[in-house]
Design an enzyme around this catalytic site. Structure first.
Site, mmCIF file in Angstrom:
data_model
loop_
_atom_site.group_PDB
_atom_site.id
_atom_site.type_symbol
_atom_site.label_atom_id
_atom_site.label_comp_id
_atom_site.label_asym_id
_atom_site.label_seq_id
_atom_site.Cartn_x
_atom_site.Cartn_y
_atom_site.Cartn_z
ATOM 1 N N GLY A 1 0.820 -1.223 0.000
ATOM 2 C CA GLY A 1 0.000 0.000 0.000
ATOM 3 C C GLY A 1 0.851 1.269 0.000
ATOM 4 N N ARG B 290 2.253 -13.719 3.487
ATOM 5 C CA ARG B 290 2.787 -15.025 3.896
ATOM 6 C C ARG B 290 3.997 -14.888 4.802
ATOM 7 N NH1 ARG B 290 4.142 -18.820 -1.024
ATOM 8 N NH2 ARG B 290 4.274 -16.996 -2.367
ATOM 9 N N ASN C 243 -7.730 -13.849 5.225
ATOM 10 C CA ASN C 243 -7.893 -12.788 4.226
ATOM 11 C C ASN C 243 -9.309 -12.717 3.656
ATOM 12 O OD1 ASN C 243 -5.354 -11.870 4.645
ATOM 13 N ND2 ASN C 243 -4.471 -12.615 2.738
ATOM 14 N N HIS D 286 -2.317 -17.736 -9.735
ATOM 15 C CA HIS D 286 -1.129 -17.187 -9.081
ATOM 16 C C HIS D 286 -0.681 -18.182 -8.007
ATOM 17 C CE1 HIS D 286 1.692 -14.224 -7.824
ATOM 18 N NE2 HIS D 286 1.091 -13.919 -6.697
#
Ligand code: APR
Length: 311
Positions: free
Chosen positions: A15, A85, A98, A178
């Site tokens: 972010g 992770r 999440n 992914h």
């Protein structure tokens, strides 16, 4: 015409870098949002970045906030809210924690940013973007996941280093989920128009494929306390930029597939055109039987995680 507004949900490592890039690329004003416990963090990052603006004279600003009202009306929203992770963890291990965060975030985006182009970065990527799409009920052109651009960047970086050539001239594409069974398309990789298979021996190419697939884990093992953030921020910004500037770049992104590549109802990495209309087009490739089998394997892994998403 006023400046564009970019809502950044999650003011952590990715972010903060997203906010910096929004200002440095003068894409628009960024709003860095996080939970109340992280108020100081996002206000601090905003202030720090705004003070850097004087050096090169950037006109865009960052606001740090814990109030969704300040995010309201964003043109683009990029989600990195979630836990990264730690060594030994797979992306799928993050699902439970999440997903809980995504439920809260997606509901707020639906309320406050109904017209935004939304890019998800939180992992497990393909399942999280699926949840985002389901919860918001947004059009499929409005919701996308960032992973393929990052995986492709990693692949290109390893190829350029192996050959000692400019990364600008490396063309490559990584499809699929992914995860560890993503599909780097060797047949289509080239350098300055020359097929990669002519430039590197098979063992070298196989090693690059393996390193690309494990690219995220390599960084988790080095950082120990979290996952990659510089490259994930830059690759997300490439997608946001293509939307905001209507560049119509064709980038590998997790998009909702409705029959393309023989897949239905799942988000997975495929080449898509991103422009002012969001995900404007999915490009379909003619895959060899082996490539198709690899993509199917990747799809089955994505599907397994998506099937455990309870909304
Ligand atoms: N709303 C907003 N922000 C939240 C919420 C929430 N409900 N819950 C957590 N956050 C914030 C955290 O407070 C933290 O500041 O998300 C931020 C995540 O930042 P980092 O822990 O630094 O993680 P980062 O490296 O940025 O990765 C974020 O992206 O690549 C993926 O796997 C990675 O899922 C992870 C995500």
């Amino acid at each position: 015409m006023g400046k564009k507004k970019i809502g950044l949900i999650g003011g952590g490592q990715i972010g903060g870098n997203l906010a910096l890039l929004c200002v440095q690329k003068q894409l628009g004003d960024a709003v860095l949002f996080d939970i109340p416990q992280a108020e100081g963090l996002v206000k601090g990052k905003a202030l720090d970045i705004n003070q850097l603006s004087a050096v090169d004279g950037y006109d865009c600003r960052v606001t740090g906030t814990t109030d969704w009202k300040q995010v309201a009306g964003s043109d683009v929203v990029i989600i990195t809210a979630g836990v990264p992770r730690k060594p030994g963890m797979s992306r799928e291990d993050l699902l439970e924690v999440n997903l809980k965060i995504m439920k809260d975030v997606a509901a707020n985006i639906r309320t406050h940013c109904p017209d935004a182009f939304v890019i998800n970065v939180a992992n497990p990527l393909d399942a999280m973007v699926y949840a985002l799409h389901r919860i918001t009920g947004f059009k499929k052109s409005q919701v996308v996941g960032m992973a393929g651009v990052l995986d492709t960047s990693r692949f290109k970086c390893f190829v350029a280093d192996a050959l000692g050539c400019s990364i600008r001239d490396v063309e490559a594409l990584v499809l699929g989920g992914h995860g560890d069974d993503m599909v780097p398309l060797i047949r289509l990789a080239s350098v300055g128009g020359v097929p990669l298979t002519k430039l590197l021996p098979k063992e070298k190419i196989d090693a690059i494929v393996k390193r690309t697939r494990e690219g995220g884990a390599e960084l988790v093992a080095l950082y120990k306390t979290g996952s990659a953030y510089f490259a994930p921020a830059a690759t997300s910004i490439a997608m946001a930029e293509s939307y905001l500037l209507d560049r119509k770049r064709v980038l590998p992104c997790a998009a909702l597939l409705e029959g393309e590549y023989g897949i239905k109802g799942c988000f997975m990495g495929v080449p898509v055109q991103i422009g002012a209309g969001g995900v404007e087009k999915v490009y379909e490739l003619d895959l060899s039987p082996e490539e198709r089998a690899e993509l199917e394997k990747s799809f089955q892994s994505v599907k397994k995680t998506v099937d455990s998403v309870k909304l």
